[in-house]
Design a protein around this motif. Sequence first.
Motif, short mmCIF file in Angstrom:
data_model
loop_
_atom_site.label_atom_id
_atom_site.label_comp_id
_atom_site.label_asym_id
_atom_site.label_seq_id
_atom_site.Cartn_x
_atom_site.Cartn_y
_atom_site.Cartn_z
N TRP A 24 -0.22 -6.14 7.36
CA TRP A 24 -1.18 -5.96 6.27
C TRP A 24 -1.52 -4.50 6.07
N LEU A 25 -1.80 -4.15 4.82
CA LEU A 25 -2.33 -2.84 4.47
C LEU A 25 -3.56 -3.06 3.61
N ALA A 26 -4.71 -2.55 4.09
CA ALA A 26 -5.94 -2.61 3.31
C ALA A 26 -6.38 -1.19 3.00
N GLN A 27 -6.76 -0.95 1.74
CA GLN A 27 -7.23 0.37 1.32
C GLN A 27 -8.65 0.25 0.79
N LEU A 28 -9.50 1.16 1.25
CA LEU A 28 -10.89 1.16 0.85
C LEU A 28 -11.27 2.56 0.41
N GLY A 29 -12.13 2.66 -0.60
CA GLY A 29 -12.57 3.96 -1.06
C GLY A 29 -13.64 3.84 -2.12
N PRO A 30 -14.17 4.96 -2.55
CA PRO A 30 -15.23 4.94 -3.58
C PRO A 30 -14.80 4.23 -4.85
N ALA A 31 -13.50 4.23 -5.13
CA ALA A 31 -13.02 3.62 -6.38
C ALA A 31 -12.76 2.12 -6.26
N GLY A 32 -12.88 1.58 -5.05
CA GLY A 32 -12.64 0.16 -4.88
C GLY A 32 -11.84 -0.14 -3.64
N LYS A 33 -11.38 -1.38 -3.51
CA LYS A 33 -10.64 -1.78 -2.32
C LYS A 33 -9.58 -2.80 -2.70
N ARG A 34 -8.51 -2.80 -1.90
CA ARG A 34 -7.41 -3.74 -2.16
C ARG A 34 -6.76 -4.08 -0.83
N ALA A 35 -6.10 -5.24 -0.80
CA ALA A 35 -5.40 -5.67 0.41
C ALA A 35 -4.03 -6.18 0.01
N THR A 36 -3.04 -5.83 0.82
CA THR A 36 -1.67 -6.28 0.57
C THR A 36 -1.08 -6.83 1.86
#
Length: 357
Positions: free
Chosen positions: A322-334
Amino acid sequence: MTDFEALAASFRRFAEVEVPSGDCPLYETLALVVADDRDLLELASHRQEGQPIANMLFGAVHYLLAKSPGELLATHYRTLTPGPEAGDLRSLFREFCLSRGPKIVRILETRMVQTNEVRRSACLLPAFGEMAQRTGKPLTLIEIGPAAGLNLVFDRYAYDYGHGLTAGAPGSAVQVTSESRGALPPASPLPRVAARLGIDLNPLDVRDADDMDWLRALVWPDHTDRMALLNSAIEVARKDPPTLIGGNVFELLPALIAGADPQTSVCVFATFVLNQFSEEMRERLRQLLVASAATREVAIVVMGFSEFVSMKRELPFEGSLWLAQLGPAGKRATRLAGCHHHGRWIDWEPEEFELQW
């Protein structure tokens, strides 16, 4: 009071679930031996809280046996002797354990399961490549539970995924093979690494002989290819070891994220260490990552404990990457891929999921 029924169930589960059929016949047999032997269960019960009980007991025996190569029991361990086997495995194992009870207890009370499965880098490489491609920046890698940090130097290894697909450092002493199933993972170019750091309660030093003996002891005895790969990776890492920091991940990780070069992408990663965390600890880690991402983007790559990202129950040993990205602009998971728990195969098929953190 020792709960022998629960301990026995743990060993039976190890034999029936955690050791896939035919993957390690020695440990499959020995796990059932221990499950039916109260003396051996009592010995195993001395492992530290949260540590996988079967892995710890078998690792302790493997460690001591490597220092006693004349023992008949050693003839049953392919990592120690080429054969032929001599004597009855079950009785030899029991006698060895009980005769070295105090030494085993000392190991169980002071050591932890700290596997450095080098072939997992074959799964991490395309995950890091995906992260670098998305951001266009070099990576600051921070590993949770790196043991000796051998996966932190993934870009010093050569990879062969089959189907003519190769990657990594040509001519490396570490030749990693992993079968690519279905779609092929991206193989090049190698992601640029600006910094590589690891946080571990007890980091292992690749230059310390005893630390490396313990790392070798955690390799399953039927897996001579894993042992050879581990030994070659140790030699490569010794030339320029990654920075490993001893301490509590919850105390150290926020400062490491905040202090990372702003021109890099922070990528925290973990391979099969989160199964040793309590659910409370996993939730605390999620909250820590979310808080750190309030001011800069943070990603986490997770191999082996899908529930940490997906928040849905999966079989503990059903491999996912899994790769999860988080930041001020939002978040997503793949969910990037399915994968073997030791990295023997990878099935690259990215699928987006809602990150419910």
